[in-house]
Design a protein around this motif. Sequence first.
Motif, PDB file in Angstrom:
ATOM      1  N   CYS A  42      -9.949  -3.539  -7.219  1.00  0.00           N
ATOM      2  CA  CYS A  42      -9.230  -2.359  -7.696  1.00  0.00           C
ATOM      3  C   CYS A  42     -10.169  -1.166  -7.771  1.00  0.00           C
ATOM      4  O   CYS A  42     -11.362  -1.316  -8.043  1.00  0.00           O
ATOM      5  N   TYR A  83       0.813  -1.219   0.000  1.00  0.00           N
ATOM      6  CA  TYR A  83       0.000   0.000   0.000  1.00  0.00           C
ATOM      7  C   TYR A  83       0.845   1.268   0.000  1.00  0.00           C
ATOM      8  O   TYR A  83       0.463   2.295   0.568  1.00  0.00           O
ATOM      9  N   VAL A 101       0.909  -7.341  -9.958  1.00  0.00           N
ATOM     10  CA  VAL A 101       0.970  -6.055  -9.263  1.00  0.00           C
ATOM     11  C   VAL A 101      -0.156  -6.027  -8.243  1.00  0.00           C
ATOM     12  O   VAL A 101      -1.314  -6.318  -8.568  1.00  0.00           O
ATOM     13  N   CYS A 102       0.172  -5.673  -7.002  1.00  0.00           N
ATOM     14  CA  CYS A 102      -0.867  -5.594  -5.964  1.00  0.00           C
ATOM     15  C   CYS A 102      -0.473  -4.587  -4.885  1.00  0.00           C
ATOM     16  O   CYS A 102       0.697  -4.222  -4.738  1.00  0.00           O
ATOM     17  N   GLU A 103      -1.474  -4.124  -4.176  1.00  0.00           N
ATOM     18  CA  GLU A 103      -1.306  -3.271  -2.995  1.00  0.00           C
ATOM     19  C   GLU A 103      -0.536  -1.989  -3.313  1.00  0.00           C
ATOM     20  O   GLU A 103       0.500  -1.694  -2.726  1.00  0.00           O
ATOM     21  N   LEU A 104      -1.101  -1.214  -4.242  1.00  0.00           N
ATOM     22  CA  LEU A 104      -0.468   0.044  -4.634  1.00  0.00           C
ATOM     23  C   LEU A 104      -1.500   1.157  -4.774  1.00  0.00           C
ATOM     24  O   LEU A 104      -2.630   0.917  -5.217  1.00  0.00           O
ATOM     25  N   TYR A 105      -1.089   2.353  -4.402  1.00  0.00           N
ATOM     26  CA  TYR A 105      -1.804   3.573  -4.771  1.00  0.00           C
ATOM     27  C   TYR A 105      -0.978   4.260  -5.859  1.00  0.00           C
ATOM     28  O   TYR A 105       0.217   4.497  -5.670  1.00  0.00           O
ATOM     29  N   PHE A 123      -4.260  -8.683 -11.203  1.00  0.00           N
ATOM     30  CA  PHE A 123      -3.935  -7.448 -10.487  1.00  0.00           C
ATOM     31  C   PHE A 123      -4.916  -7.301  -9.328  1.00  0.00           C
ATOM     32  O   PHE A 123      -6.122  -7.463  -9.521  1.00  0.00           O
ATOM     33  N   ILE A 130      -5.333  -2.351  -6.262  1.00  0.00           N
ATOM     34  CA  ILE A 130      -4.636  -1.202  -6.834  1.00  0.00           C
ATOM     35  C   ILE A 130      -5.611  -0.037  -6.914  1.00  0.00           C
ATOM     36  O   ILE A 130      -6.761  -0.206  -7.339  1.00  0.00           O
TER      37      ILE A 130
END
Length: 218
Positions: free
Chosen positions: A101, A15, A43-47, A75, A78
């Motif tokens: 997402c 995150y 791809v995971c856990e991103l802002y 994914f 996100i």
Amino acid sequence: TIELDISQDIIKGNYATILFKGTVLFNFTNSNNLPYYNKFTNVCELYVKNISEDKQNSICLNLQNEEKEISHIRFENINIQDFYYAIYIFKNAYAINFEHCDVLNCTNAVYMPAQGSNYGEKISLSNCLIYNGTNAITNLNQNGAIFLDNCSIDYNEIATKTSGNSKIHITNSHMEGKQQFIGNATVINSEVLFLKLENKNIFETYENSIIQFNNCHI
């Protein structure tokens, strides 16, 4: 630009936030000639937020490759903000899943253009939210289909846009907005679909177009 090899690269952001300036954030390739072995959450856990002054033609997830198959990938979790294309699906991209997402304030949240090759099979979104943008789901690929389940499409200028035989399937989802256009060849099949519209234009259809509702409450 970050180049990801889907056969071996995984980004787990825990995150974290990426503040991006540029045109393309993620490009994809595949060093494995047999994509059927790929089962990664790539791809995971991103802002991700685009802070470029000129956002025209910017892409967050550029899912296409001239030679390699970009497929059998996932994914998750996100959050994508302020891109011209949040998710761009084109040549050699298929069997791609998006789960949990959020896409907001984007000109095109999910965009699949026409005139490519070997792309568009089983593009699915589940438990996703797409809101406060211009075009939510666009599929112009005559041989492709986009599937949404348990999703919310809220306060976008256009909910779905299709062309010819291209398909968008929506089940068990929520759609809400002030000006909500639902394009031809959109199939909405759900017992729990909630569709709330506040302005006069609900459907936009073309010659020989089909909008199909099954077991819905509007």
